[in-house]
Design an enzyme around this catalytic site. Structure first.
Site, PDB file in Angstrom:
ATOM      1  N   LYS A 163      21.115 -39.991 -19.925  1.00  0.00           N
ATOM      2  CA  LYS A 163      22.605 -40.724 -19.662  1.00  0.00           C
ATOM      3  C   LYS A 163      21.895 -41.968 -18.769  1.00  0.00           C
ATOM      4  O   LYS A 163      20.948 -41.645 -17.990  1.00  0.00           O
ATOM      5  CB  LYS A 163      22.993 -39.607 -18.438  1.00  0.00           C
ATOM      6  N   GLY A 214      15.008 -42.648 -10.439  1.00  0.00           N
ATOM      7  CA  GLY A 214      16.273 -43.054  -9.566  1.00  0.00           C
ATOM      8  C   GLY A 214      15.820 -42.870  -8.099  1.00  0.00           C
ATOM      9  O   GLY A 214      14.731 -42.957  -7.721  1.00  0.00           O
ATOM     10  N   SER A 215      16.688 -42.770  -7.309  1.00  0.00           N
ATOM     11  CA  SER A 215      16.745 -42.799  -5.720  1.00  0.00           C
ATOM     12  C   SER A 215      16.221 -41.467  -5.256  1.00  0.00           C
ATOM     13  O   SER A 215      16.517 -40.288  -5.991  1.00  0.00           O
ATOM     14  CB  SER A 215      18.115 -43.206  -5.063  1.00  0.00           C
ATOM     15  N   GLY A 219      17.347 -37.736  -6.344  1.00  0.00           N
ATOM     16  CA  GLY A 219      16.166 -36.779  -6.742  1.00  0.00           C
ATOM     17  C   GLY A 219      16.321 -35.496  -6.066  1.00  0.00           C
ATOM     18  O   GLY A 219      15.786 -34.407  -6.445  1.00  0.00           O
ATOM     19  N   GLU A 236      10.594 -39.745 -10.833  1.00  0.00           N
ATOM     20  CA  GLU A 236      10.296 -40.856 -10.520  1.00  0.00           C
ATOM     21  C   GLU A 236      11.072 -41.509  -9.492  1.00  0.00           C
ATOM     22  O   GLU A 236      12.256 -41.874  -9.999  1.00  0.00           O
ATOM     23  CB  GLU A 236      10.160 -41.893 -11.716  1.00  0.00           C
ATOM     24  N   CYS A 270      10.826 -50.474  -8.847  1.00  0.00           N
ATOM     25  CA  CYS A 270      10.026 -49.399  -7.978  1.00  0.00           C
ATOM     26  C   CYS A 270       8.751 -49.674  -7.345  1.00  0.00           C
ATOM     27  O   CYS A 270       8.620 -49.581  -6.093  1.00  0.00           O
ATOM     28  CB  CYS A 270      10.276 -47.980  -8.563  1.00  0.00           C
ATOM     29  N   GLU A 367      13.363 -48.636   1.514  1.00  0.00           N
ATOM     30  CA  GLU A 367      13.240 -49.365   0.386  1.00  0.00           C
ATOM     31  C   GLU A 367      14.176 -50.426   0.213  1.00  0.00           C
ATOM     32  O   GLU A 367      15.542 -49.979  -0.078  1.00  0.00           O
ATOM     33  CB  GLU A 367      13.259 -48.406  -0.822  1.00  0.00           C
TER      34      GLU A 367
END
Ligand code: NAD
Length: 464
Positions: A163, A214-215, A219, A236, A270, A367
């Site tokens: 997805k 993703g974030s 996660g 990740e 990232c 971030e």
């Protein structure tokens, strides 16, 4: 969508916005729970077929997908530009970077090692596929990150339900159609939808592995949801990479190398420098060099000739950068370049440098994932290293010096998965990539990345 090798039409759709104009450009399919179940069932059936055992078919399939991505390069890149706003030159470069992942894993062998070979026993360790992989990607590099997950998953003998982010579903949906002409039905299923369908994937009973990029926030939910039935999990996540400049640098040279990194993909990568640590003695010079370089960056529409930086890729990200910069200003940060959005409907933001800013201000602690760069002043190397490490993030970091050994000694002290010397953000398929602390769990790329899609098995034969 593509489910079981066939097109799947949905009753619900959602808007896909072109970030360069703010206009709705397409409707993407919103996967229903019933369709997700069909995709998982199809992936499970495909896993139980000869796919899992026929290594040479799998290698050939990966090579064929690499060729097909190249054959459809222009079309895939146009979709990527439309959904992400990336400048055309950068989008082309990014998509050209995708096929090497497929070929790298097509060529790779799964290790088989002899642990004991004596009069008592012959013991080997091999690696088995896991089953169905649920793969979930973010919006900042849809096709590349799809390959990071699908290629090693398939090479190991798994099947996939993937997805993409709801902000950038189009290029991955098209890739699904292309792969349907190559792969056996059900081997890769592409669904699209929001975070809810992502959550349904990670709590679904069929997948045995979750591969997520993703974030940190998402996660964390995914790790908790996936561990209930002991799915294997690779995450990740975000980074807040420090680049520490030592006091012997050639300022112009270092800043020239750093600016294309800090502004790459409008700062939405990232693993790029997001906090610059400059020694007090060189601080003003470093700020001036970044300011001059940022002032020269040409911000423009993706297809305009000369565009070096496009818009932010999503409205929430655009709003976030505006908030972070205004928060930094009200905390006393000095804006030396940029400082605000460009006029118009797209999500364009002027490349921004923030000086006289330190920990305790959001743009340093969080971030930013955008074109606004804080430059921090430090007094001693120990002070810089301690501050660089004083964060939950641990993706990458770098140290810069005219003496690479000196820089390496500093770089090694960073609590990160990858540390660079006089460089940053080099991520080829053969080098393992992982985040320390909250930036990741598990490894992507390289042999370790392949093994993450397997489970070790010991075959123990006793000798009579
Ligand atoms: P995000 O976490 O909001 O979304 C990523 C994907 O996860 C999307 O497909 C989303 O629909 C899905 N998702 C969200 N919540 C979920 C949930 N609870 N369960 C299951 N799926 C869920 O991230 P984003 O805004 O799309 O991407 C930006 C982030 O990704 C940044 O933090 C960036 O640093 C990080 N990133 C990390 C790497 C890396 O390799 N470490 C690479 C690229 C991006």
């Amino acid at each position: 969508m593509t489910i079981d090798g066939k097109p799947a039409v949905t009753t619900e759709t959602f808007d896909v916005v072109n970030p360069a104009t703010g206009a709705v450009e397409a409707q993407a399919p919103e996967c229903s729970i019933e369709q997700l179940n069909e995709a998982m069932d199809a992936a499970q059936r495909a896993y139980e077929s000869s796919w899992r055992t026929d290594e040479s078919a799998r290698r050939e399939a990966l090579r064929a997908v690499a060729d097909a991505i190249e054959a459809h390069h222009d079309e895939l890149t146009e979709l990527l530009i439309l959904e992400s706003g990336k400048p055309a030159t950068f989008a082309h470069m990014e998509n050209q970077g995708a096929p090497p992942w497929w070929r790298y894993y097509a060529d790779m062998d799964l290790p088989r090692s002899v642990v004991v070979d004596d009069a008592t026993a012959f013991v080997e360790q091999v690696y088995r596929p896991l089953g169905v992989v649920a793969a979930i990607t973010p919006w900042n590099g849809p096709l590349g990150l799809a390959g990071w997950k699908i290629a090693p998953a398939l090479r190991a003998g798994n099947t996939v339900v993937i997805k993409p982010s709801p902000f950038t579903p189009l290029s991955t949906l098209r890739l699904g159609e292309i792969m349907a002409g190559i792969l056996p039905p059900g081997v890769v299923n592409v669904v699209s939808g929001g975070d809810k369908i992502g959550a349904a994937m990670t709590s679904h009973p069929i997948p045995r592995k979750i591969s997520f990029t993703g974030s940190i926030e998402a996660g964390r939910h995914i790790a908790v949801s996936g561990i209930r039935d002991f799915k294997r999990i690779t995450l990740e996540m975000g980074g807040n990479d420090a680049a520490i400049l030592l006091d012997d640098i050639d300022v112009e040279k270092a800043v020239q190398a750093l600016v294309p990194l800090t502004t790459m993909n409008c700062g939405q990568i990232c693993a790029i420098p997001k906090r610059i640590f400059a020694p007090a003695a060189l601080y003003d010079q470093v700020v001036d060099a970044f300011t001059a370089a940022y002032d020269r960056i040409v911000v423009g529409a993706p297809y305009d000739e000369g565009t070096q930086m496009g818009p932010l890729s999503t409205k929430p990200q655009f709003d976030r950068i505006k908030d972070l910069v205004s928060d930094a200003k009200s905390a006393g940060a000095r804006v030396t370049a940029g400082g605000g959005p460009l006029d118009g409907n797209g999500y364009f933001f002027r490349p921004t440098v923030l000086a006289d800013v330190a920990e305790g201000v959001r743009i340093v602690d969080e971030e930013q994932f955008g074109p606004a760069l804080p430059i921090l002043k430090y007094d001693s190397i120990d002070d810089a290293v301690a501050r660089a490490n004083n964060t939950e993030f641990g993706l990458c970091g770098s140290a810069w010096s005219s003496d690479p050994d000196r820089a390496a000694a500093v770089a090694q002290q960073l609590e990160v998965g990858t540390t660079f010397v006089n460089a940053h953000a080099i991520l080829p398929p053969h080098i393992p990539f992982s985040g320390a602390k909250a930036s990741g769990l598990g490894v992507s790329n390289g042999l370790a990345g392949l093994l993450g899609f397997t489970e070790p098995q010991v075959i123990h034969r006793v000798r009579a």
